[in-house]
Design an enzyme around this catalytic site. Structure first.
Site, PDB file in Angstrom:
ATOM      1  N   ARG A   1      -1.387   3.795  13.199  1.00  0.00           N
ATOM      2  CA  ARG A   1      -0.307   3.305  14.037  1.00  0.00           C
ATOM      3  C   ARG A   1      -0.715   3.442  15.504  1.00  0.00           C
ATOM      4  NH1 ARG A   1       1.239   1.575   9.983  1.00  0.00           N
ATOM      5  NH2 ARG A   1       3.229   1.796   8.910  1.00  0.00           N
TER       6      ARG A   1
ATOM      7  N   ARG B   1       0.837  -1.203   0.000  1.00  0.00           N
ATOM      8  CA  ARG B   1       0.000   0.000   0.000  1.00  0.00           C
ATOM      9  C   ARG B   1       0.866   1.245   0.000  1.00  0.00           C
ATOM     10  NH1 ARG B   1      -2.693   1.346   4.336  1.00  0.00           N
ATOM     11  NH2 ARG B   1      -4.238   2.616   3.282  1.00  0.00           N
TER      12      ARG B   1
ATOM     13  N   LYS C   1       4.581  -7.371  11.476  1.00  0.00           N
ATOM     14  CA  LYS C   1       3.810  -7.635  10.266  1.00  0.00           C
ATOM     15  C   LYS C   1       4.090  -9.032   9.734  1.00  0.00           C
ATOM     16  CE  LYS C   1       2.292  -5.311   6.061  1.00  0.00           C
ATOM     17  NZ  LYS C   1       2.290  -4.008   5.381  1.00  0.00           N
TER      18      LYS C   1
END
Length: 327
Positions: free
Chosen positions: A324, A123, A188
């Site tokens: 975040r 992204r 992640k």
């Protein structure tokens, strides 16, 4: 590249293979084998060991993607929904490829996989690090009679599907971060890239891209600009084969995308919310040069992020917005 890939297939089992046998199998000289091995190690970032007097081996075996194994692992319903399965040893980007081919009439239900991407995308224009043979790079084309605007919640539906499939395979502690990141211990594990095109009132087509870290080594992920993890760490000694994983993901995705076209985001929201562990936490949203802080108040029925701020509750769509945690 073809000779290098043929060598990879021969060495993928991790056993020692003599240079003479490799040369005979490839129909080349031993010197040509040595040259191809060196080039393969450099270009594909593979750790190849030369064993004096015996031959060569990969220090870490590879399970290469195999269309037959993937199809065999699908449920009957999954095989019926899958219209095409392409596996590329190397490609610029599986998403870019399907977006190009979609305009030429490629049918709904076509899947593109790659062992390596040279221009993998995440992204917001980020590069997706895509080393050879150790991760999963998968894209799926699905067509809808709907307008592109109706597909805004598809990212959340896909994220929930992927998280559920991995949980069913034994992954515990997975979380989803709006709009499309899959995390483990706030590192992640996977990212989604969904791209939509079509007529303003429909029809439209959607390309779902999934990048999932499986067995990537620390050095291979050195250029990733955020904490990351890999599935073999998450599963803690319960390895899953790449082809088996692809089959399980495709079963879930093909059924889920079909259901999304019939029922929209609503049936996927409870599942997504079950993986949303940022709920109630202080967060920061970034969009362009702007930032806003508040408390994450969950996901609205249309998939928007709800943020409680000093000025009251605000809703945000995906696109170029980045979320975040503050702590």
């Amino acid at each position: 590249m073809e000779r290098q890939l043929a060598l990879v297939r021969l060495l993928a089992d991790g056993d020692i293979h003599s240079g003479q046998v490799l040369a005979e199998q490839l129909g080349v000289t031993r010197a040509a084998v040595w040259k191809a091995l060196r080039k393969m190690a450099d270009e594909l970032d593979l750790d190849i060991e030369s064993v004096p007097g015996r031959g060569y081996r990969l220090n870490r075996p590879l399970e290469l993607l195999d269309a037959g194994h993937i199809r065999a692992g699908l449920s009957p319903a999954g095989r019926a929904r899958l219209t095409g399965l392409e596996i590329h040893p190397q490609i610029d980007s599986t998403n870019s490829y399907l977006m190009r081919q979609a305009g030429a009439g490629l049918p709904s239900g076509t899947v593109c996989l790659a062992e390596r991407q040279t221009a993998g995308r995440g992204r917001r224009g980020r590069t997706w690090v895509s080393p050879f043979g150790v991760n999963l790079y998968l894209s799926l084309l699905w067509r809808y009679p709907l307008a592109p605007a109706a597909l805004g919640g598809a990212s959340l539906a896909v994220g929930a599907i992927v998280a559920e499939v991995l949980r069913d395979l034994g992954a515990r502690g997975l979380t989803l971060k709006w709009p499309n990141d899959l995390l483990w211990k706030r590192r992640k594990l996977a990212g989604l890239l969904l791209e939509v095109a079509g007529e303003s009132q429909g029809p439209s087509h959607l390309v779902v891209g999934i990048g999932l870290n499986l067995r990537m080594e620390t050095g291979q992920g050195a250029f990733i600009d955020q904490p990351w993890t890999r599935l073999d760490e998450v599963l803690d000694g319960q390895p899953v084969g790449r082809n088996q994983l692809v089959a399980r993901l495709l079963d879930g995705l093909l059924a889920g995308l079909e259901r999304y076209g019939q029922e929209g985001l609503t049936p996927f929201l409870p599942l997504w919310r079950g993986f949303d562990q940022l709920l109630g936490e202080p967060v920061r949203l970034s969009f362009g040069e702007h930032q806003i802080e508040g408390t994450h108040a969950g996901i609205a029925e249309d998939g928007s992020l709800q943020l409680d701020t000093a000025d009251g509750r605000r809703l945000f769509q995906g696109g170029e917005v980045s979320l975040r945690p503050l702590v």
